[in-house]
Design an enzyme around this catalytic site. Sequence first.
Site, PDB file in Angstrom:
ATOM      1  N   CYS A   1      69.512  32.235  22.662  1.00 13.74           N
ATOM      2  CA  CYS A   1      69.120  33.560  22.199  1.00 13.74           C
ATOM      3  C   CYS A   1      67.966  33.436  21.209  1.00 13.74           C
ATOM      4  O   CYS A   1      67.937  32.529  20.379  1.00 13.74           O
ATOM      5  CB  CYS A   1      70.334  34.279  21.617  1.00 13.74           C
ATOM      6  SG  CYS A   1      70.310  34.650  19.888  1.00 13.74           S
ATOM      7  N   GLU A   2      67.026  34.332  21.343  1.00 17.10           N
ATOM      8  CA  GLU A   2      65.839  34.268  20.496  1.00 17.10           C
ATOM      9  C   GLU A   2      66.111  34.728  19.071  1.00 17.10           C
ATOM     10  O   GLU A   2      65.303  34.475  18.177  1.00 17.10           O
ATOM     11  CB  GLU A   2      64.705  35.087  21.108  1.00 17.10           C
ATOM     12  CG  GLU A   2      64.952  36.565  21.165  1.00 17.10           C
ATOM     13  CD  GLU A   2      63.834  37.322  21.861  1.00 17.10           C
ATOM     14  OE1 GLU A   2      63.612  38.475  21.482  1.00 17.10           O
ATOM     15  OE2 GLU A   2      63.198  36.774  22.774  1.00 17.10           O
ATOM     16  N   HIS A   3      67.224  35.376  18.824  1.00 16.76           N
ATOM     17  CA  HIS A   3      67.522  35.861  17.476  1.00 16.76           C
ATOM     18  C   HIS A   3      68.081  34.779  16.568  1.00 16.76           C
ATOM     19  O   HIS A   3      67.766  34.736  15.381  1.00 16.76           O
ATOM     20  CB  HIS A   3      68.509  37.035  17.532  1.00 16.76           C
ATOM     21  CG  HIS A   3      67.940  38.228  18.223  1.00 16.76           C
ATOM     22  ND1 HIS A   3      68.716  39.095  18.955  1.00 16.76           N
ATOM     23  CD2 HIS A   3      66.677  38.686  18.310  1.00 16.76           C
ATOM     24  CE1 HIS A   3      67.942  40.036  19.457  1.00 16.76           C
ATOM     25  NE2 HIS A   3      66.707  39.814  19.085  1.00 16.76           N
ATOM     26  N   HIS A   4      68.955  33.908  17.105  1.00 23.48           N
ATOM     27  CA  HIS A   4      69.581  32.869  16.286  1.00 23.48           C
ATOM     28  C   HIS A   4      69.333  31.469  16.833  1.00 23.48           C
ATOM     29  O   HIS A   4      69.826  30.500  16.266  1.00 23.48           O
ATOM     30  CB  HIS A   4      71.108  33.092  16.218  1.00 23.48           C
ATOM     31  CG  HIS A   4      71.487  34.389  15.618  1.00 23.48           C
ATOM     32  ND1 HIS A   4      71.834  35.489  16.385  1.00 23.48           N
ATOM     33  CD2 HIS A   4      71.569  34.797  14.328  1.00 23.48           C
ATOM     34  CE1 HIS A   4      72.120  36.505  15.591  1.00 23.48           C
ATOM     35  NE2 HIS A   4      71.975  36.113  14.341  1.00 23.48           N
TER      36      HIS A   4
ATOM     37  N   GLN B   1      69.685  38.152  27.027  1.00 25.31           N
ATOM     38  CA  GLN B   1      70.331  38.229  28.335  1.00 25.31           C
ATOM     39  C   GLN B   1      69.702  39.344  29.179  1.00 25.31           C
ATOM     40  O   GLN B   1      69.483  39.180  30.374  1.00 25.31           O
ATOM     41  CB  GLN B   1      71.833  38.448  28.190  1.00 25.31           C
ATOM     42  CG  GLN B   1      72.574  38.426  29.517  1.00 25.31           C
ATOM     43  CD  GLN B   1      74.079  38.387  29.347  1.00 25.31           C
ATOM     44  OE1 GLN B   1      74.590  37.691  28.478  1.00 25.31           O
ATOM     45  NE2 GLN B   1      74.788  39.131  30.167  1.00 25.31           N
TER      46      GLN B   1
ATOM     47  N   HIS C   1      78.080  34.319  24.238  1.00 24.02           N
ATOM     48  CA  HIS C   1      77.020  34.072  23.261  1.00 24.02           C
ATOM     49  C   HIS C   1      77.617  33.401  22.032  1.00 24.02           C
ATOM     50  O   HIS C   1      78.496  33.980  21.383  1.00 24.02           O
ATOM     51  CB  HIS C   1      76.354  35.390  22.870  1.00 24.02           C
ATOM     52  CG  HIS C   1      75.648  36.055  24.003  1.00 24.02           C
ATOM     53  ND1 HIS C   1      74.293  36.296  23.988  1.00 24.02           N
ATOM     54  CD2 HIS C   1      76.094  36.518  25.209  1.00 24.02           C
ATOM     55  CE1 HIS C   1      73.945  36.893  25.121  1.00 24.02           C
ATOM     56  NE2 HIS C   1      75.016  37.032  25.875  1.00 24.02           N
TER      57      HIS C   1
ATOM     58  N   CYS D   1      76.302  33.063  19.267  1.00 24.56           N
ATOM     59  CA  CYS D   1      75.996  33.814  18.042  1.00 24.56           C
ATOM     60  C   CYS D   1      77.092  34.835  17.741  1.00 24.56           C
ATOM     61  O   CYS D   1      77.208  35.303  16.612  1.00 24.56           O
ATOM     62  CB  CYS D   1      74.623  34.485  18.130  1.00 24.56           C
ATOM     63  SG  CYS D   1      74.383  35.561  19.539  1.00 24.56           S
TER      64      CYS D   1
END
Length: 194
Positions: A86-89, A128, A156, A158
Amino acid sequence: MAIDRKAIEEHIRGILTALGDDPDREGLRDTPVRVARMCEEIFAGMNYTNHEIAQMFDKTFEEDLNFHETNRDLVIVKDIDVFSYCEHHMALMYDMKVTVAYVPHEKVIGLSKIARIADMVSKRLQLQERIGADIAEIIQEVTGSEDVAVLIEGCHSCMAARGIKKVNTKTHTSTLRGRFQSDAALQTRLSLSL
């Protein structure tokens, strides 16, 4: 854009130091190099645009096919295992199952190419939802069909390993293009095939 292994090595060394560990101790000495090699592999899709991926896996077949405007044939490849980050975490998205369906229009794609496209798209820092959109866009380009559906189920880390810590939570996304958006009969056929 090529992945810069040397920069990754330097940054991983810095992260190890920032975590309070000694990057020169025996167990960590080669970690920056190993992580940089791993990043080259797991983020290989970042080196390519969707169009370039479509060109890489543009293996289609046209012979002996009887297509017409009202074609109702349906091709479904399901349970394609992928993982992504995931690009956020930068957290792992795992136990991901991708289903790709399309209505052929003049040609069909080699089945293994569908799995290869899903795999390459997932090798990026992703969401996703974007994985589904990217796969659909590439399948549309390769097959010439507007009628594409991509369904994804995944976990996920995260959500499972940090934050809310809900380990059994699964995320489902569906990307519908062309007739999959409006044709109830086609949607029902897809649902019954899952």
